[in-house]
Motif scaffolding. Structure first.
Motif, mmCIF file in Angstrom:
data_model
loop_
_atom_site.group_PDB
_atom_site.id
_atom_site.type_symbol
_atom_site.label_atom_id
_atom_site.label_comp_id
_atom_site.label_asym_id
_atom_site.label_seq_id
_atom_site.Cartn_x
_atom_site.Cartn_y
_atom_site.Cartn_z
ATOM 1 N N LEU A 1 2.064 1.858 -3.412
ATOM 2 C CA LEU A 1 1.010 2.358 -4.298
ATOM 3 C C LEU A 1 0.703 3.825 -4.030
ATOM 4 O O LEU A 1 0.541 4.623 -4.950
ATOM 5 C CB LEU A 1 -0.270 1.537 -4.123
ATOM 6 C CG LEU A 1 -0.276 0.138 -4.702
ATOM 7 C CD1 LEU A 1 -1.556 -0.585 -4.310
ATOM 8 C CD2 LEU A 1 -0.131 0.166 -6.204
ATOM 9 N N TYR A 2 0.614 4.180 -2.758
ATOM 10 C CA TYR A 2 0.222 5.537 -2.398
ATOM 11 C C TYR A 2 1.351 6.550 -2.573
ATOM 12 O O TYR A 2 1.110 7.686 -2.923
ATOM 13 C CB TYR A 2 -0.261 5.596 -0.954
ATOM 14 C CG TYR A 2 -1.541 4.836 -0.688
ATOM 15 C CD1 TYR A 2 -2.518 4.672 -1.666
ATOM 16 C CD2 TYR A 2 -1.779 4.283 0.550
ATOM 17 C CE1 TYR A 2 -3.689 3.986 -1.415
ATOM 18 C CE2 TYR A 2 -2.953 3.595 0.812
ATOM 19 C CZ TYR A 2 -3.903 3.458 -0.164
ATOM 20 O OH TYR A 2 -5.058 2.782 0.095
ATOM 21 N N HIS A 3 2.579 6.136 -2.291
ATOM 22 C CA HIS A 3 3.680 7.087 -2.239
ATOM 23 C C HIS A 3 4.796 6.816 -3.246
ATOM 24 O O HIS A 3 5.774 7.552 -3.289
ATOM 25 C CB HIS A 3 4.293 7.115 -0.841
ATOM 26 C CG HIS A 3 3.285 7.363 0.239
ATOM 27 N ND1 HIS A 3 2.630 8.569 0.372
ATOM 28 C CD2 HIS A 3 2.802 6.561 1.211
ATOM 29 C CE1 HIS A 3 1.788 8.495 1.390
ATOM 30 N NE2 HIS A 3 1.865 7.278 1.921
ATOM 31 N N TYR B 1 -7.020 -6.405 2.160
ATOM 32 C CA TYR B 1 -7.489 -5.044 2.416
ATOM 33 C C TYR B 1 -8.764 -5.054 3.258
ATOM 34 O O TYR B 1 -8.930 -4.253 4.155
ATOM 35 C CB TYR B 1 -7.731 -4.315 1.090
ATOM 36 C CG TYR B 1 -8.043 -2.858 1.257
ATOM 37 C CD1 TYR B 1 -7.021 -1.940 1.462
ATOM 38 C CD2 TYR B 1 -9.351 -2.393 1.204
ATOM 39 C CE1 TYR B 1 -7.301 -0.595 1.626
ATOM 40 C CE2 TYR B 1 -9.640 -1.055 1.354
ATOM 41 C CZ TYR B 1 -8.610 -0.151 1.564
ATOM 42 O OH TYR B 1 -8.872 1.176 1.732
ATOM 43 N N LEU C 1 -1.266 -0.239 -10.080
ATOM 44 C CA LEU C 1 -2.662 0.201 -10.031
ATOM 45 C C LEU C 1 -3.423 -0.236 -11.281
ATOM 46 O O LEU C 1 -4.570 -0.689 -11.179
ATOM 47 C CB LEU C 1 -2.732 1.720 -9.878
ATOM 48 C CG LEU C 1 -2.466 2.249 -8.486
ATOM 49 C CD1 LEU C 1 -2.385 3.771 -8.503
ATOM 50 C CD2 LEU C 1 -3.525 1.780 -7.513
ATOM 51 N N LEU D 1 0.820 -1.207 0.000
ATOM 52 C CA LEU D 1 0.000 0.000 0.000
ATOM 53 C C LEU D 1 0.855 1.259 0.000
ATOM 54 O O LEU D 1 0.559 2.217 -0.713
ATOM 55 C CB LEU D 1 -0.928 0.023 1.219
ATOM 56 C CG LEU D 1 -2.194 -0.785 1.122
ATOM 57 C CD1 LEU D 1 -3.008 -0.637 2.396
ATOM 58 C CD2 LEU D 1 -3.022 -0.388 -0.065
ATOM 59 N N ALA D 2 1.902 1.269 0.805
ATOM 60 C CA ALA D 2 2.787 2.437 0.844
ATOM 61 C C ALA D 2 3.406 2.683 -0.530
ATOM 62 O O ALA D 2 3.518 3.829 -0.969
ATOM 63 C CB ALA D 2 3.880 2.245 1.893
#
Length: 57
Positions: A14-16, A50, A33, A11-12
């Protein structure tokens, strides 16, 4: 526990990932993504941890 840590790392990324300053991570994040949106198998594999469905680890 390891499953949750690995998912948090995913997740990190993907987000950052695009803001990391690393060209590879910046390119890999949008590719991941796209794979999540384009592949039902990838989407299901992402959704399970998730949503908290997986309790092992």
């Amino acid at each position: 526990m390891w499953d949750r840590q690995e998912f948090s790392r995913l997740l990190a990324g993907l987000y950052h990932g695009t803001a990391s300053g690393d060209r590879h991570r910046a390119g890999a994040a949008p590719a991941r993504l796209r794979r999540l949106f384009d592949s039902p198998v990838e989407a299901a594999a992402f959704t399970e941890p998730y949503a908290g469905a997986r309790t092992t680890g």
